[in-house]
Design a protein around this motif. Structure first.
Motif, PDB file in Angstrom:
ATOM      1  N   LEU A 147       0.866  -1.207  -0.003  1.00 14.53           N
ATOM      2  CA  LEU A 147      -0.094  -0.086  -0.125  1.00 14.53           C
ATOM      3  C   LEU A 147       0.821   1.366   0.003  1.00 14.53           C
ATOM      4  O   LEU A 147       0.448   2.515   0.193  1.00 14.53           O
ATOM      5  N   HIS A 148       2.156   1.184  -0.214  1.00 16.53           N
ATOM      6  CA  HIS A 148       2.949   2.290  -0.089  1.00 16.53           C
ATOM      7  C   HIS A 148       3.727   2.215  -1.574  1.00 16.53           C
ATOM      8  O   HIS A 148       4.964   2.861  -1.509  1.00 16.53           O
ATOM      9  N   GLN A 149       3.115   1.986  -2.701  1.00 18.03           N
ATOM     10  CA  GLN A 149       3.812   1.909  -3.863  1.00 18.03           C
ATOM     11  C   GLN A 149       4.233   3.240  -4.358  1.00 18.03           C
ATOM     12  O   GLN A 149       4.740   3.459  -5.166  1.00 18.03           O
ATOM     13  N   GLU A 150       3.528   4.480  -3.827  1.00 16.99           N
ATOM     14  CA  GLU A 150       4.027   5.810  -4.149  1.00 16.99           C
ATOM     15  C   GLU A 150       5.635   5.834  -3.885  1.00 16.99           C
ATOM     16  O   GLU A 150       6.264   6.794  -4.506  1.00 16.99           O
ATOM     17  N   ASP A 151       6.017   5.076  -2.888  1.00 14.90           N
ATOM     18  CA  ASP A 151       7.434   5.082  -2.613  1.00 14.90           C
ATOM     19  C   ASP A 151       8.215   3.834  -3.240  1.00 14.90           C
ATOM     20  O   ASP A 151       9.388   3.643  -2.704  1.00 14.90           O
TER      21      ASP A 151
ATOM     22  N   GLU B 116       8.275  -5.312   4.693  1.00 16.21           N
ATOM     23  CA  GLU B 116       7.000  -6.192   4.234  1.00 16.21           C
ATOM     24  C   GLU B 116       6.851  -6.006   2.748  1.00 16.21           C
ATOM     25  O   GLU B 116       6.780  -4.859   2.300  1.00 16.21           O
ATOM     26  N   THR B 117       6.747  -6.999   2.062  1.00 16.76           N
ATOM     27  CA  THR B 117       6.063  -6.882   0.764  1.00 16.76           C
ATOM     28  C   THR B 117       4.756  -7.614   0.421  1.00 16.76           C
ATOM     29  O   THR B 117       4.173  -8.066   1.544  1.00 16.76           O
ATOM     30  N   GLY B 118       4.165  -7.870  -0.750  1.00 15.47           N
ATOM     31  CA  GLY B 118       2.931  -8.608  -0.919  1.00 15.47           C
ATOM     32  C   GLY B 118       1.862  -7.906  -1.644  1.00 15.47           C
ATOM     33  O   GLY B 118       2.405  -7.136  -2.637  1.00 15.47           O
ATOM     34  N   LEU B 119       0.746  -8.181  -1.651  1.00 19.96           N
ATOM     35  CA  LEU B 119      -0.307  -8.022  -2.434  1.00 19.96           C
ATOM     36  C   LEU B 119      -1.742  -7.493  -1.459  1.00 19.96           C
ATOM     37  O   LEU B 119      -2.008  -8.363  -0.566  1.00 19.96           O
ATOM     38  N   ASP B 120      -1.938  -6.521  -1.841  1.00 19.41           N
ATOM     39  CA  ASP B 120      -3.177  -5.987  -1.155  1.00 19.41           C
ATOM     40  C   ASP B 120      -4.380  -5.506  -1.912  1.00 19.41           C
ATOM     41  O   ASP B 120      -4.220  -4.284  -2.345  1.00 19.41           O
ATOM     42  N   TYR B 121      -5.363  -6.264  -2.314  1.00 16.28           N
ATOM     43  CA  TYR B 121      -6.348  -6.044  -3.371  1.00 16.28           C
ATOM     44  C   TYR B 121      -7.566  -5.527  -2.659  1.00 16.28           C
ATOM     45  O   TYR B 121      -8.410  -4.820  -3.377  1.00 16.28           O
ATOM     46  N   PHE B 122      -7.584  -5.556  -1.382  1.00 21.18           N
ATOM     47  CA  PHE B 122      -8.803  -5.013  -0.574  1.00 21.18           C
ATOM     48  C   PHE B 122      -8.683  -3.464  -0.588  1.00 21.18           C
ATOM     49  O   PHE B 122      -9.767  -3.019  -0.944  1.00 21.18           O
ATOM     50  N   TYR B 123      -7.539  -2.840  -0.106  1.00 22.42           N
ATOM     51  CA  TYR B 123      -7.510  -1.372  -0.029  1.00 22.42           C
ATOM     52  C   TYR B 123      -7.024  -0.716  -1.399  1.00 22.42           C
ATOM     53  O   TYR B 123      -7.345   0.398  -1.505  1.00 22.42           O
ATOM     54  N   SER B 124      -6.389  -1.516  -2.159  1.00 24.64           N
ATOM     55  CA  SER B 124      -5.759  -1.056  -3.331  1.00 24.64           C
ATOM     56  C   SER B 124      -5.618  -1.715  -4.653  1.00 24.64           C
ATOM     57  O   SER B 124      -4.736  -2.059  -4.905  1.00 24.64           O
TER      58      SER B 124
ATOM     59  N   GLN C 263       1.690  -3.437  -7.713  1.00 20.91           N
ATOM     60  CA  GLN C 263       2.330  -4.364  -6.587  1.00 20.91           C
ATOM     61  C   GLN C 263       2.554  -5.939  -7.098  1.00 20.91           C
ATOM     62  O   GLN C 263       3.460  -6.172  -6.379  1.00 20.91           O
ATOM     63  N   ILE C 264       2.289  -6.203  -8.002  1.00 21.38           N
ATOM     64  CA  ILE C 264       2.824  -7.401  -8.521  1.00 21.38           C
ATOM     65  C   ILE C 264       4.245  -7.498  -9.030  1.00 21.38           C
ATOM     66  O   ILE C 264       5.047  -8.041  -8.514  1.00 21.38           O
ATOM     67  N   GLN C 265       4.613  -6.307  -9.607  1.00 17.45           N
ATOM     68  CA  GLN C 265       5.899  -6.220  -9.923  1.00 17.45           C
ATOM     69  C   GLN C 265       6.934  -6.005  -8.821  1.00 17.45           C
ATOM     70  O   GLN C 265       7.856  -6.532  -8.696  1.00 17.45           O
ATOM     71  N   SER C 266       6.498  -5.207  -7.708  1.00 17.23           N
ATOM     72  CA  SER C 266       7.253  -4.946  -6.484  1.00 17.23           C
ATOM     73  C   SER C 266       7.274  -6.271  -5.795  1.00 17.23           C
ATOM     74  O   SER C 266       8.359  -6.453  -5.412  1.00 17.23           O
ATOM     75  N   PHE C 267       6.029  -7.069  -5.740  1.00 14.87           N
ATOM     76  CA  PHE C 267       6.262  -8.204  -5.176  1.00 14.87           C
ATOM     77  C   PHE C 267       7.451  -9.154  -5.573  1.00 14.87           C
ATOM     78  O   PHE C 267       8.097 -10.021  -5.072  1.00 14.87           O
ATOM     79  N   ILE C 268       7.389  -9.318  -6.992  1.00 16.49           N
ATOM     80  CA  ILE C 268       8.197 -10.203  -7.890  1.00 16.49           C
ATOM     81  C   ILE C 268       9.583  -9.589  -7.730  1.00 16.49           C
ATOM     82  O   ILE C 268      10.597 -10.442  -7.216  1.00 16.49           O
ATOM     83  N   ASP C 269       9.877  -8.351  -7.358  1.00 13.48           N
ATOM     84  CA  ASP C 269      11.497  -7.820  -7.106  1.00 13.48           C
ATOM     85  C   ASP C 269      11.590  -8.106  -5.764  1.00 13.48           C
ATOM     86  O   ASP C 269      12.975  -8.675  -5.615  1.00 13.48           O
TER      87      ASP C 269
END
Length: 258
Positions: A66-70, A91-99, A106-112
């Motif tokens: 939820l901090h993908q702006e950073d 912490e990394t991961g995926l949050d489709y509930f809030y964003s 998010q997916i690309q960040s998680f893969i990284d």
């Protein structure tokens, strides 16, 4: 002795002196170690500095979904996470509930983050909400066999917990389990093997009963431990011993000081 396997000490609304009093209170309640978890690379240097002189605090490095702006590049994450004092990625991961609108980012960040964890041989700290299938699918696709981690502040299904455990992951439970409305989570916790269980506060959020509505703090991990011990029919001492051992097994770079 207990461990708070996931807290955000830099997010507590406290002065440095108050933080030290908070940690002293936690130690008096039997908490011997604290993992201070990063949510933003932009804020990571300040977080690391804030706890740098506290021996029983370890740190992670990563960007919360939820901090993908950073969000930063793979190279920047790799460089910061390579520091010797960093014991975990996330912490990394995926949050489709809030964003859900930032899903692709998010997916690309998680893969990284998974790839950095593989490269550095450090465990992953994963946040997942309403993204069960994608979380497990990406772990299955990109995770090296020797890279392990934890699904933190777990509130998902037993099926997802089981899939994560099969990957060698741990499941961490926060104060949410003490809420009256958390009956489904309580049923899941009863099924989680003790050897795959961690406990946390996720402070300053999600204070357990009887502190709901107050700022959470690491000392309240004792209430989480007491509640889970009762759920699982074991003593608090046994639960504390096993979850503490699990913590140091997963986060092998964290040094016990107790």
């Amino acid at each position: 002795m207990l461990v708070d396997s996931h807290c955000h000490l830099d997010r507590l609304d406290q002065t440095p002196e108050q933080l030290r009093e908070t940690l002293h209170f936690a130690r008096q309640r039997g908490v011997e170690h604290f993992l201070c978890v990063s949510v933003s690379l932009k804020d990571f240097p300040a977080m690391a500095k804030a706890v740098s002189d506290i021996p029983d605090v370890s740190i992670s490095c990563g960007v919360h979904p939820l901090h993908q702006e950073d969000a930063a590049s793979y190279e920047a994450l790799l460089e910061m996470a390579s520091a010797e004092n960093v014991v975990a990625i996330g912490e990394t991961g995926l949050d489709y509930f809030y964003s859900n609108d930032t899903k692709e980012v998010q997916i690309q960040s998680f893969i990284d983050h998974i790839k950095v964890a593989n490269q550095l041989e450090k465990p992953l700290i994963i946040h997942t909400r309403d993204a069960r299938e994608d979380t497990i699918a990406l772990l299955n696709k990109y995770l090296d066999n020797n890279t392990k981690g934890v699904l933190h502040c777990f509130t998902e299904s037993w099926e997802m917990a089981e899939q994560a455990i099969e990957l060698g992951f741990y499941i961490s439970i926060s104060g949410i389990v003490t809420f009256k409305t958390a009956t489904e989570l309580q049923d899941v916790v009863r099924k989680i093997p003790l050897e795959r269980l961690l406990i946390e506060t996720d402070s300053p959020w999600l204070a357990p009963v009887p502190y709901r509505g107050k700022q959470n703090q690491p000392g309240y991990v004792r209430e989480v431990a007491e509640f889970i011990a009762e759920l699982k029919g074991v003593s608090v001492e046994e639960l504390a011993s096993i979850t503490t051992k699990n913590f140091y097994t997963l986060f092998s770079l964290a040094k016990a000081t107790g």
